[in-house]
Design a protein around this motif. Structure first.
Motif, PDB file in Angstrom:
ATOM      1  N   ALA A   1       0.832  -1.206   0.000  1.00 45.74           N
ATOM      2  CA  ALA A   1       0.000   0.000   0.000  1.00 45.74           C
ATOM      3  C   ALA A   1       0.865   1.254   0.000  1.00 45.74           C
ATOM      4  CB  ALA A   1      -0.926  -0.014   1.215  1.00 45.74           C
ATOM      5  N   GLN A   2       1.977   1.190   0.745  1.00 48.84           N
ATOM      6  CA  GLN A   2       2.883   2.337   0.783  1.00 48.84           C
ATOM      7  C   GLN A   2       3.514   2.565  -0.587  1.00 48.84           C
ATOM      8  OE1 GLN A   2       6.001   1.967   3.671  1.00 48.84           O
ATOM      9  NE2 GLN A   2       6.657   4.081   3.471  1.00 48.84           N
ATOM     10  N   ILE A   3       3.892   1.478  -1.245  1.00 46.12           N
ATOM     11  CA  ILE A   3       4.452   1.605  -2.587  1.00 46.12           C
ATOM     12  C   ILE A   3       3.421   2.181  -3.548  1.00 46.12           C
ATOM     13  CG2 ILE A   3       5.342   0.293  -4.555  1.00 46.12           C
ATOM     14  CD1 ILE A   3       6.611  -1.625  -2.529  1.00 46.12           C
ATOM     15  N   GLU A   4       2.186   1.660  -3.437  1.00 47.07           N
ATOM     16  CA  GLU A   4       1.120   2.173  -4.290  1.00 47.07           C
ATOM     17  C   GLU A   4       0.881   3.656  -4.026  1.00 47.07           C
ATOM     18  OE1 GLU A   4      -0.700   0.804  -6.689  1.00 47.07           O
ATOM     19  OE2 GLU A   4       0.419  -1.074  -6.596  1.00 47.07           O
ATOM     20  N   ARG A   5       0.925   4.032  -2.757  1.00 49.31           N
ATOM     21  CA  ARG A   5       0.727   5.441  -2.421  1.00 49.31           C
ATOM     22  C   ARG A   5       1.873   6.301  -2.967  1.00 49.31           C
ATOM     23  NH1 ARG A   5      -2.039   8.877   0.620  1.00 49.31           N
ATOM     24  NH2 ARG A   5      -0.943  10.679   1.470  1.00 49.31           N
ATOM     25  N   MET A   6       3.096   5.786  -2.826  1.00 43.30           N
ATOM     26  CA  MET A   6       4.238   6.537  -3.337  1.00 43.30           C
ATOM     27  C   MET A   6       4.150   6.720  -4.840  1.00 43.30           C
ATOM     28  SD  MET A   6       7.262   4.787  -1.045  1.00 43.30           S
ATOM     29  CE  MET A   6       8.574   5.544  -2.006  1.00 43.30           C
ATOM     30  N   LEU A   7       3.627   5.724  -5.523  1.00 48.21           N
ATOM     31  CA  LEU A   7       3.490   5.822  -6.969  1.00 48.21           C
ATOM     32  C   LEU A   7       2.459   6.858  -7.371  1.00 48.21           C
ATOM     33  CD1 LEU A   7       3.594   2.052  -8.007  1.00 48.21           C
ATOM     34  CD2 LEU A   7       5.339   3.785  -8.453  1.00 48.21           C
ATOM     35  N   ARG A   8       1.481   7.125  -6.488  1.00 53.41           N
ATOM     36  CA  ARG A   8       0.373   7.991  -6.852  1.00 53.41           C
ATOM     37  C   ARG A   8       0.273   9.253  -6.001  1.00 53.41           C
ATOM     38  NH1 ARG A   8      -0.931   3.073  -8.621  1.00 53.41           N
ATOM     39  NH2 ARG A   8      -2.281   2.931 -10.468  1.00 53.41           N
ATOM     40  N   HIS A   9       1.238   9.472  -5.135  1.00 49.36           N
ATOM     41  CA  HIS A   9       1.207  10.661  -4.278  1.00 49.36           C
ATOM     42  C   HIS A   9       2.559  11.365  -4.282  1.00 49.36           C
ATOM     43  CE1 HIS A   9      -2.431   8.665  -2.804  1.00 49.36           C
ATOM     44  NE2 HIS A   9      -2.796   9.836  -2.317  1.00 49.36           N
ATOM     45  N   ASP A  10       2.504  12.650  -4.071  1.00 49.65           N
ATOM     46  CA  ASP A  10       3.707  13.466  -4.003  1.00 49.65           C
ATOM     47  C   ASP A  10       4.364  13.287  -2.643  1.00 49.65           C
ATOM     48  OD1 ASP A  10       5.543  15.624  -4.645  1.00 49.65           O
ATOM     49  OD2 ASP A  10       4.366  16.818  -3.250  1.00 49.65           O
TER      50      ASP A  10
END
Length: 636
Positions: free
Chosen positions: A196-205
């Motif tokens: 989830a953290q990786i997914e968030r990093m991919l889609r968040h600044d």
């Protein structure tokens, strides 16, 4: 070995009976047999049978002990293996009774050791799990309905279950021929969190925590899809921070990062719950506004953004004022809308707002495309203008009001565009500052102006405007020194003018730069005095050599008592602070007379002379000692 043991046992038995049996190659030696010895023979046979039985029993016990030890060791190895698994393991029979499970399974679901004994039913285990909270989150009624008909898959399957306590369990189910099953249970909570953290990093600044360009595009696509289905209107707003580069260059990147985070927070506070704010990169943000009446609510949001973002930011003891330029693109009615086109339109509108003076918003119109395209062509031409030699300096005299002689000339830039003709500074300087081209242009201006001034009488100076971008540059001192050295001009004849758009209060970089310039012998002037919000603060922050009163006060000095009072106050203040006072924009004889009476030392404006090409400077210098003013009829 069997034979040796047997023989040894029999030998012992015979000795005990007082018999002597000769050892021979056979199991039993030759015995005398007669009628008297028949009972003895029977006893001997019985004894031998007993001895053989004892030997066999001993052998069986030894074998059984060995088998039990091996079985115990095997069980120990099995227990060790399953209890050292990272996954929980359980076996159930066809009647849904537990056969065996490992410690990890019991720990995963908070099962007591009594609960995991052989024969415990599946129903008992899930009841315990529900009570302990190690079960998927559901109401008790829903649980009881589910429990009434617990279904066990008859095929191999993989499922993921989220428990009430927040853990995520991956279960692999493998059915057995007798209706039972074996299953492994793995706690994948950390893996899920990492994913989830990786997914968030991919889609968040990473800096602001806002959605990035990727998530913004996904959200915009979904919003446009909903619009196609439900017919809702939506708007995209592109937002650019004004003067962000200035903050980064003068206060440093850490303060710039703080500004971006603070700006992101303010933007989020301005939007509705259905809107999405994203950082597209650098100091550029974007908003998707949905479920709103358009374009009314998009305009209202843009106006709110401009007002809210104009308020000062307090960052590490610095008061930072930036503002925003906002571009709006709206999709309403039956228009389908394309995400790329919509972003492009909002971006064009934003550039239109920025070109209109910043701190504004603009709503896209079809005409903007041609206008912005022209601006981009202008930028491309501007990049090549220095190399092509398309710039020229004009010079406007600054005259002493007491002796009517030229004290200095202000260098004013003109651009001879190959197809557009003469382009005035107000049409390209802002663009040069935004693109960073002002540094190269400014360096050329310094070099050319100093070179020409070196040919004038030594009493005549040269005044050059400095852009805030130049002042932020790390090589300004070197550029000034190079221009002075190449021309041979005395530093005391060079006057650099800055405006109140240059931040000084609390800005150590800019102040240090000005002090270094002063240390070279260069004179520093404050241009357009009176129009900024911190004029008096500027005079206290840095000891300027000269103050130039803005033309708006000079224009009204004849008919406005307040304007005249301000001019008088400034001249008095300048005299007390040891600063010379120049009146800008003198255009009439009356203005000339009044600014002199009010205490100004110098004047500059069309009444004296319009800006002139370098070739006409000598003519102006020849007559400045005989005439009060030099009038020129041809405009430049």
């Amino acid at each position: 070995m069997l034979f040796s043991s047997l023989r040894s046992t029999i030998g012992c038995a015979c000795l005990l009976g007082g018999l002597t049996i000769a050892a021979g190659p056979t199991l039993i030696g030759t015995l005398p047999v007669d009628a008297a010895s028949a009972p003895f023979s029977a006893v001997l046979v019985a004894f031998l049978g007993l001895a053989i039985g004892l030997v066999l029993r001993q052998l069986v016990l030894r074998r059984l002990d060995r088998v039990l030890k091996e079985q115990k060791a095997e069980n120990l190895r099995f227990d060790t293996a399953i209890n050292n698994m990272t996954q929980g393991l359980c076996f159930f029979d066809g009647q849904r009774r537990l056969i065996v499970c490992n410690n990890r399974y019991a720990d995963l679901y908070k099962l007591s050791r009594d609960m995991v004994r052989r024969g415990t039913t599946l129903a008992e285990i899930v009841d315990h799990r529900f009570a302990a909270g190690s079960f998927p989150d559901m109401s008790r009624d829903d649980y009881l309905k589910w429990r009434e008909s617990i279904a066990v898959a008859d095929k191999a399957s993989d499922t993921v279950s989220t428990l009430k306590d927040g853990r995520t369990i991956a279960i692999h189910h493998e059915p057995m021929p007798d209706g039972g099953w074996v299953a492994t249970h793995a706690d994948i909570t950390e893996q899920c969190r990492t994913q989830a953290q990786i997914e968030r990093m991919l889609r968040h600044d990473a800096l602001t925590g806002l959605p990035n360009r990727l998530l913004f595009r996904e959200h915009l696509n979904e919003a446009l899809q909903r619009k196609r289905i439900a017919g809702h209107s939506l708007a995209v707003l592109c937002i650019d921070l004004d003067r962000f580069k200035e903050v980064n260059d003068t206060l440093g990147h850490p303060v710039g990062d703080q500004l971006l985070r603070a700006a992101a927070q303010r933007l989020n506070e301005c939007v509705g719950q259905n809107d999405l704010v994203a950082r597209l990169g650098g100091d550029e943000f974007a908003i998707v506004q949905t479920e709103a009446t358009q374009p009314i609510e998009a305009r209202a949001l843009a106006d709110r953004l401009v007002r809210v973002m104009a308020a000062p930011f307090r960052l590490e003891g610095h008061q930072v004022v930036v503002g925003v330029s906002v571009g709006v693109a709206v999709v309403a009615g039956d228009t389908v809308g394309d995400p790329d086109e919509l972003l492009k339109e909002a971006d064009l509108a934003m550039y239109e707002a920025k070109a209109g003076g910043r701190g504004k918003y603009s709503v896209f119109t079809p005409e903007m495309g041609a206008h912005v395209q022209g601006r981009r062509w202008l930028e491309n031409d501007l990049r090549a203008a220095v190399d092509r030699g398309e710039f020229e300096l004009f010079f406007q005299p600054i005259v002493g009001l007491a002796d009517h002689r030229v004290r200095a000339f202000e260098a004013l830039l003109r651009w001879h565009h190959p197809s557009r003709g003469l382009v005035m500074p107000d049409q390209f300087i802002a663009l040069a500052e935004e693109t960073g081209l002002i540094e190269a242009i400014g360096a050329w201006v310094l070099k050319d102006a100093c070179s020409r001034a070196a040919q004038w009488p030594s009493r005549v100076g040269i005044a050059i405007n400095l852009s805030p971008v130049q002042l932020r540059s790390g090589n300004l001192i070197a550029v000034v020194q190079a221009a002075l050295q190449a021309s041979g001009l005395s530093p005391t004849r060079l006057e650099l003018e800055i405006t109140e758009s240059v931040p000084l209060a609390g800005n150590s970089h800019n102040l240090a730069m000005l002090h270094e310039l002063r240390a070279l012998g260069v004179r520093i002037s404050l241009d357009d005095f009176g129009v900024g919000y911190s004029s008096l603060g500027y005079l206290r922050t840095f000891p300027f050599n000269k103050i130039k009163i803005d033309r708006s006060f000079v224009r009204d000095v004849a008919g406005n008592r307040d304007a005249a009072a301000i001019v008088r106050a400034v001249t008095t203040l300048g005299e007390d602070l040891g600063m010379a006072i120049t009146a800008e924009g003198v255009e009439t004889d009356e203005q000339w007379r009044l600014v002199r009476e009010l205490g100004c030392e110098e004047a500059q404006g069309y009444f004296i002379s319009r800006p002139r090409p370098a070739g006409e400077v000598d003519a102006i210098l020849k007559i400045d000692s005989r005439l009060a003013v030099v009038r020129a009829s041809a405009p430049c």
